[in-house]
Scaffold this motif. Structure first.
Motif, short mmCIF file in Angstrom:
data_model
loop_
_atom_site.label_atom_id
_atom_site.label_comp_id
_atom_site.label_asym_id
_atom_site.label_seq_id
_atom_site.Cartn_x
_atom_site.Cartn_y
_atom_site.Cartn_z
N MET A 135 0.75 -1.35 0.09
CA MET A 135 -0.03 -0.18 -0.12
C MET A 135 0.99 0.79 -0.40
SD MET A 135 -3.09 -1.03 0.07
CE MET A 135 -3.87 -0.12 0.39
N ARG A 136 2.05 1.24 -0.42
CA ARG A 136 3.10 2.27 -0.76
C ARG A 136 2.50 3.34 -1.59
NH1 ARG A 136 8.61 0.14 0.17
NH2 ARG A 136 8.13 -0.50 2.22
N ILE A 137 1.65 2.85 -2.43
CA ILE A 137 1.71 3.44 -3.85
C ILE A 137 0.69 4.27 -3.62
CG2 ILE A 137 1.68 3.89 -6.14
CD1 ILE A 137 2.65 1.22 -6.58
N TYR A 138 -0.63 3.57 -3.33
CA TYR A 138 -1.70 3.78 -2.32
C TYR A 138 -1.49 5.00 -1.05
CZ TYR A 138 -6.65 3.84 -0.50
OH TYR A 138 -7.65 4.12 0.25
N ALA A 139 -0.64 5.29 -0.59
CA ALA A 139 -0.55 6.21 0.51
C ALA A 139 0.43 7.48 -0.08
CB ALA A 139 0.71 5.87 1.84
N THR A 140 1.78 6.91 -1.31
CA THR A 140 1.67 8.05 -1.67
C THR A 140 1.11 9.40 -2.77
OG1 THR A 140 3.79 6.67 -1.84
CG2 THR A 140 4.22 8.81 -3.51
N PHE A 141 0.37 8.45 -3.25
CA PHE A 141 -1.14 9.13 -4.14
C PHE A 141 -2.07 9.99 -3.57
CE2 PHE A 141 1.52 7.64 -7.13
CZ PHE A 141 1.49 8.49 -8.75
N GLY A 142 -2.23 9.40 -2.02
CA GLY A 142 -2.99 10.01 -0.91
C GLY A 142 -4.71 9.35 -1.54
N LEU A 143 -4.69 8.69 -1.63
CA LEU A 143 -6.68 7.84 -2.32
C LEU A 143 -6.99 7.60 -1.20
CD1 LEU A 143 -4.37 7.12 -5.00
CD2 LEU A 143 -5.69 5.13 -4.90
N THR A 144 -8.21 7.40 -1.41
CA THR A 144 -9.13 7.71 -0.25
C THR A 144 -10.30 6.15 -0.65
OG1 THR A 144 -10.42 8.85 -1.40
CG2 THR A 144 -9.12 9.94 0.23
N GLY A 145 -9.90 5.38 -1.82
CA GLY A 145 -11.01 4.84 -2.54
C GLY A 145 -10.36 3.84 -3.55
N GLN A 146 -11.31 3.12 -4.19
CA GLN A 146 -10.67 2.76 -5.18
C GLN A 146 -12.42 2.71 -5.71
OE1 GLN A 146 -9.69 1.03 -3.14
NE2 GLN A 146 -11.57 -0.08 -2.67
N PRO A 147 -12.35 2.59 -7.42
CA PRO A 147 -11.67 3.11 -8.42
C PRO A 147 -11.26 4.97 -8.30
CG PRO A 147 -13.50 3.48 -9.90
CD PRO A 147 -13.09 2.55 -7.89
N GLU A 148 -10.16 5.03 -8.16
CA GLU A 148 -9.31 6.19 -8.12
C GLU A 148 -8.67 6.25 -9.76
OE1 GLU A 148 -8.60 8.57 -5.27
OE2 GLU A 148 -9.68 7.63 -3.98
N SER A 149 -8.05 7.73 -10.48
CA SER A 149 -7.28 7.18 -12.10
C SER A 149 -6.89 8.70 -11.80
CB SER A 149 -8.79 7.38 -13.25
OG SER A 149 -9.31 6.29 -12.60
N PHE A 150 -5.41 9.08 -12.44
CA PHE A 150 -4.52 10.02 -12.58
C PHE A 150 -4.07 9.58 -14.09
CE2 PHE A 150 -5.00 8.79 -7.83
CZ PHE A 150 -4.33 10.06 -7.82
N PHE A 151 -4.37 10.83 -14.43
CA PHE A 151 -3.90 11.46 -15.94
C PHE A 151 -2.40 12.24 -15.94
CE2 PHE A 151 -8.18 10.44 -15.85
CZ PHE A 151 -8.90 10.11 -17.92
N VAL A 152 -0.89 11.35 -16.18
CA VAL A 152 -0.18 12.43 -16.38
C VAL A 152 -0.26 12.83 -17.82
CG1 VAL A 152 1.88 11.71 -15.25
CG2 VAL A 152 0.05 10.59 -14.39
N ASP A 153 0.23 13.96 -17.55
CA ASP A 153 1.58 14.21 -19.53
C ASP A 153 3.11 13.28 -19.35
OD1 ASP A 153 3.79 15.95 -17.94
OD2 ASP A 153 2.55 17.66 -18.95
N ALA A 154 3.19 13.62 -20.57
CA ALA A 154 4.94 13.39 -20.87
C ALA A 154 6.08 13.85 -19.27
CB ALA A 154 4.99 13.69 -22.33
N ASP A 155 6.06 14.65 -19.54
CA ASP A 155 6.54 15.25 -18.38
C ASP A 155 7.19 14.41 -16.79
OD1 ASP A 155 7.72 16.81 -20.09
OD2 ASP A 155 7.13 18.01 -20.57
N GLY A 156 5.44 13.88 -16.73
CA GLY A 156 5.09 13.54 -15.24
C GLY A 156 4.53 14.40 -14.46
N VAL A 157 3.63 15.27 -15.22
CA VAL A 157 3.01 16.29 -14.07
C VAL A 157 2.08 15.73 -14.45
CG1 VAL A 157 2.12 18.19 -14.58
CG2 VAL A 157 4.93 18.30 -14.94
N LEU A 158 0.82 15.71 -13.58
CA LEU A 158 -0.52 15.53 -13.37
C LEU A 158 -1.44 15.97 -13.58
CD1 LEU A 158 -2.64 13.80 -12.22
CD2 LEU A 158 -2.66 14.59 -9.89
#
Length: 183
Positions: A135-158
């Motif tokens: 659950m390290r990634i889950y905590a790093t992203f500050g998730l509150t549940g699932q599903p949750e999605s993130f769209f990230v550009d080519a520079d690694g910016v959310l």
């Protein structure tokens, strides 16, 4: 000496009123607290990696470094999550349409490995998934549940974070934005 032990030990009325108010304020404060270390739109996404979810045992590690230089879509899911199951066909369809231009990665959380593999097979998911076992990634992203999605550009910016299931319109519009940003 008897007076010491015979004192009235009742709680003052003011304390009876104050204690619930303090507890209420603590609960409200916890509910509105925002972590400052979780990714937000316009900020760089933290690096992460975890074992690939593969049928023949523990897979190689896969993560943000493998997606670098290309826009990508992250989806946190679990096999027992009904909204995850509902959105799985939509995500696979999006992968079929955009997978040559955008990286797709599922991140399985709070799940038995066998259940996660069955979910991927049952839904015919063509994109890779990793297992966030600790659950390290889950905590790093500050998730509150699932599903949750993130769209990230080519520079690694959310670009966008979606707590809860994605809608078809929003998914394809945001993937189009990622493609245009990368052009």
């Amino acid at each position: 000496m008897e007076e010491l032990f015979s004192r009235d030990r009742t709680i003052p009325k003011g304390m009876l009123i104050l204690a619930p108010a303090v507890i209420f304020l603590i609960v409200i404060g916890m509910g509105t607290y925002k972590r400052s270390d979780v990714p937000t739109a316009g900020k760089e996404v933290p690096s992460f990696s975890a074992p690939l979810l593969v049928a023949d045992g523990q897979g190689d590690r896969f993560g943000s470094e493998d997606l670098a230089g290309k826009p990508y879509f992250l989806n946190f899911w679990a096999s027992w999550c009904a909204p995850c199951e509902d959105e799985a066909p939509l995500l696979d369809r999006a992968y079929e349409e955009y997978g040559d231009r955008i990286g797709f990665l599922g991140i399985d959380i709070r799940d038995a490995r066998s259940d996660a593999l069955e979910f991927v097979t049952d839904h015919g998911l063509g994109y890779p998934s990793i297992r966030d076992e600790d659950m390290r990634i889950y905590a790093t992203f500050g998730l509150t549940g699932q599903p949750e999605s993130f769209f990230v550009d080519a520079d690694g910016v959310l670009v966008k974070h979606v707590p809860g299931p994605v809608t078809e319109e929003m998914l394809f519009q945001t993937l189009d934005v990622l493609v245009r940003r990368d052009a």
